[in-house]
Motif scaffolding. Structure first.
Motif: not given
Length: 224
Positions: A46-58
């Motif tokens: 969901e957050l990737k679809a919202a434009g966020f980068t999963p690796a940076r969120v981790r």
């Protein structure tokens, strides 16, 4: 299996039922973990679809779970390693400190932070505001700080001397050629002071004569 386990664990025994209870509880926990992992994957999708980068969120999640002191130390070490490998001309920490204007309290905080980075052997010179500070370790291994007093550099002889005037290229012509150059200079709208010949060169007067002849003046101003 030990002899004690063989003698006490059996089907429909108290120990057997207790073991089964442990196993089932572990299985339920693992099933719950599996479900939570699936839920986490859905959230990251969901957050990737919202434009966020999963690796940076981790990275953010990992940082939030770490102790602040550990985060600061890791970032400082990374900055130093990048600088040592030539991947950064100046560490971000050094650059930000050099650019900011700090009061006395902030200055002490900055120095205290840099003391953690002082190597066992060697020193660090950093500018805090406009003042350079030397950080080093004493014989007991304690980090110390002292202001760096910069001595004025003596003026070099070259700096005190007047710069040499660029040498003019002297044309390789005879007297008649020098006079022709004077005429050409006037036609090209060049002043009489553009004479390329040195003062002690006889061709200089020939150049001036050619210029005056072409202009009809003495070179001192417009003709009347």
């Amino acid at each position: 299996m030990s002899k004690r386990e063989a003698s006490t664990i059996g089907r429909n025994t108290v120990s057997g039922r207790q073991l089964q209870d442990f196993v089932e509880r572990i299985e339920r926990v693992r099933e719950a973990k599996k479900q939570l992992n699936e839920d986490e994957k859905l959230i990251f999708a969901e957050l990737k679809a919202a434009g966020f980068t999963p690796a940076r969120v981790r990275d953010v999640i990992k940082r939030r779970a770490a102790k602040p002191a550990d985060v600061e130390e890791a970032e400082a070490q990374l900055d130093m390693y990048l600088h040592a490998l030539g991947m950064a001309t100046e560490t971000p920490l050094f650059r930000s400190v050099g650019q900011m204007s700090v009061d006395l309290a902030a200055r002490d905080e900055v120095i205290a932070a840099f003391k953690l980075l002082v190597p066992t052997e060697g020193e660090i010179i950093v500018k805090v505001g406009a003042q350079a500070v030397r950080l080093y370790r004493d014989k007991n291994g304690e980090a110390q700080a002292e202001d760096v007093v910069e001595r004025p550099k003596p003026a070099s002889k070259a700096a005190s001397q007047m710069p040499e005037r660029p040498k003019r290229d002297v044309p390789d012509v005879d007297a008649a050629g020098a006079k022709d150059l004077g005429r050409v200079a006037y036609r090209e709208n060049q002043p009489i002071t553009s004479n390329p010949f040195p003062w002690d060169d006889k061709r200089r007067s020939e150049f001036d004569a050619g210029w005056r002849e072409a202009s009809g003046t003495d070179g001192m101003g417009p003709s009347e």
